[in-house]
Design an enzyme around this catalytic site. Structure first.
Site, PDB file in Angstrom:
ATOM      1  N   HIS A  20      39.039  44.642  45.681  1.00  0.00           N
ATOM      2  CA  HIS A  20      40.472  44.993  45.664  1.00  0.00           C
ATOM      3  C   HIS A  20      41.139  44.555  46.965  1.00  0.00           C
ATOM      4  O   HIS A  20      42.225  43.979  46.967  1.00  0.00           O
ATOM      5  CB  HIS A  20      40.656  46.516  45.559  1.00  0.00           C
ATOM      6  N   LYS A  44      40.513  55.973  31.318  1.00  0.00           N
ATOM      7  CA  LYS A  44      39.425  56.192  32.294  1.00  0.00           C
ATOM      8  C   LYS A  44      39.422  57.635  32.795  1.00  0.00           C
ATOM      9  O   LYS A  44      40.491  58.241  32.958  1.00  0.00           O
ATOM     10  CB  LYS A  44      39.604  55.266  33.507  1.00  0.00           C
ATOM     11  N   ARG A  93      38.484  38.693  37.774  1.00  0.00           N
ATOM     12  CA  ARG A  93      37.101  38.349  38.132  1.00  0.00           C
ATOM     13  C   ARG A  93      36.446  37.439  37.106  1.00  0.00           C
ATOM     14  O   ARG A  93      35.490  36.749  37.406  1.00  0.00           O
ATOM     15  CB  ARG A  93      36.276  39.624  38.290  1.00  0.00           C
ATOM     16  N   SER A 130      34.838  48.738  40.638  1.00  0.00           N
ATOM     17  CA  SER A 130      34.667  50.164  40.964  1.00  0.00           C
ATOM     18  C   SER A 130      33.656  50.822  40.034  1.00  0.00           C
ATOM     19  O   SER A 130      32.801  51.595  40.478  1.00  0.00           O
ATOM     20  CB  SER A 130      35.997  50.898  40.839  1.00  0.00           C
TER      21      SER A 130
HETATM   22  O1  PNS Z   1      42.509  49.291  37.675  1.00  0.00           O
HETATM   23  P1  PNS Z   1      42.938  49.405  36.227  1.00  0.00           P
HETATM   24  O2  PNS Z   1      42.418  50.700  35.630  1.00  0.00           O
HETATM   25  O3  PNS Z   1      42.528  48.211  35.423  1.00  0.00           O
HETATM   26  O4  PNS Z   1      44.530  49.440  36.234  1.00  0.00           O
HETATM   27  C1  PNS Z   1      45.250  49.680  35.043  1.00  0.00           C
HETATM   28  C2  PNS Z   1      46.601  50.316  35.383  1.00  0.00           C
HETATM   29  C3  PNS Z   1      46.395  51.638  36.110  1.00  0.00           C
HETATM   30  C4  PNS Z   1      47.398  49.373  36.276  1.00  0.00           C
HETATM   31  C5  PNS Z   1      47.371  50.555  34.049  1.00  0.00           C
HETATM   32  O5  PNS Z   1      46.641  51.463  33.253  1.00  0.00           O
HETATM   33  C6  PNS Z   1      48.791  51.082  34.291  1.00  0.00           C
HETATM   34  O6  PNS Z   1      49.686  50.301  34.529  1.00  0.00           O
HETATM   35  N1  PNS Z   1      48.978  52.433  34.243  1.00  0.00           N
HETATM   36  C7  PNS Z   1      50.266  53.063  34.481  1.00  0.00           C
HETATM   37  C8  PNS Z   1      50.908  53.487  33.148  1.00  0.00           C
HETATM   38  C9  PNS Z   1      51.468  52.264  32.428  1.00  0.00           C
HETATM   39  O7  PNS Z   1      52.415  51.638  32.871  1.00  0.00           O
HETATM   40  N2  PNS Z   1      50.871  51.949  31.261  1.00  0.00           N
HETATM   41  C10 PNS Z   1      51.265  50.812  30.445  1.00  0.00           C
HETATM   42  C11 PNS Z   1      50.561  49.536  30.891  1.00  0.00           C
HETATM   43  S1  PNS Z   1      51.086  48.124  29.942  1.00  0.00           S
END
Ligand code: PNS
Length: 175
Positions: A20, A44, A93, A130
């Site tokens: 990250h 998650k 990745r 992670s």
């Molecule tokens: O590290 P991650 O878990 O791959 O990140 C995913 C994340 C947290 C960026 C995504 O779940 C997110 O944007 N969450 C906030 C809520 C949201 O906007 N959801 C719609 C995404 S299209």
């Protein structure tokens, strides 16, 4: 006329890894201002709560003057609008990341027009995720060279407190 370019590096960051950090450092070189947006991923179950993830990430980016870590309270696109960000920056990745990120990038663009920029992970850190780091540590593997020292210490503490360590009972020294 002055123009400030602002990007958001979003993610669960549970916890932040050196992978990250590499993407954030590269985003910080491309944009005037970068917000590391720590958000909820509804699919998650995190090891660390949001304030813990924010504190660990804040420590990890302390050397980057144009980077700020903040909690994303709701939709990522609403956060991007609130801070005036024109772009989301994410690390990729491999093909499975691309497959997972593409629908989110398209959805976020549909919602507000915000663009997503993908940076290829550097090969040296492209295996660091992670979820994998947590799994390796649970089973007694060494992960100290994949996270910052405070993250490592916090992971040890959280794993012990939550009784998550799994002992390999076949090892002679465990019997
Ligand atoms: O590290 P991650 O878990 O791959 O990140 C995913 C994340 C947290 C960026 C995504 O779940 C997110 O944007 N969450 C906030 C809520 C949201 O906007 N959801 C719609 C995404 S299209």
């Amino acid at each position: 006329m002055s123009y400030v370019s602002i990007a958001v590096c979003p993610g669960s960051f549970d916890p932040m890894t050196l992978g990250h950090l590499d993407v954030i450092e590269r985003a910080a070189a491309l944009f005037d201002r970068v917000f590391v947006g720590i958000a909820r991923n509804s699919s998650k179950t995190p090891l660390f709560d949001l304030p813990q993830r924010v504190a660990l990430a804040t420590d990890a980016v302390a050397h980057l003057p144009n980077v700020e870590v903040v909690e994303v309270p709701g939709l990522l696109v609403d956060f991007c609008t609130s801070v005036g960000a024109s772009a989301i920056v994410k690390g990729i990745r491999g093909a499975s990341d691309f497959d997972a990120e593409t629908p989110m990038a398209l959805m976020n663009h549909h919602l507000t027009g915000v663009e997503t920029i993908f940076l290829h992970a550097r090969p040296e850190v492209a295996h660091i995720a992670s979820s994998l780091v947590k799994d390796v540590m649970r089973f007694g593997g060494e992960v100290a060279d994949m996270v910052t020292e405070p993250v490592y210490a916090a992971m040890q503490q959280a794993m012990a407190e939550k009784n998550l360590y799994i002992r390999d009972t076949s090892r002679k020294d465990e019997q």
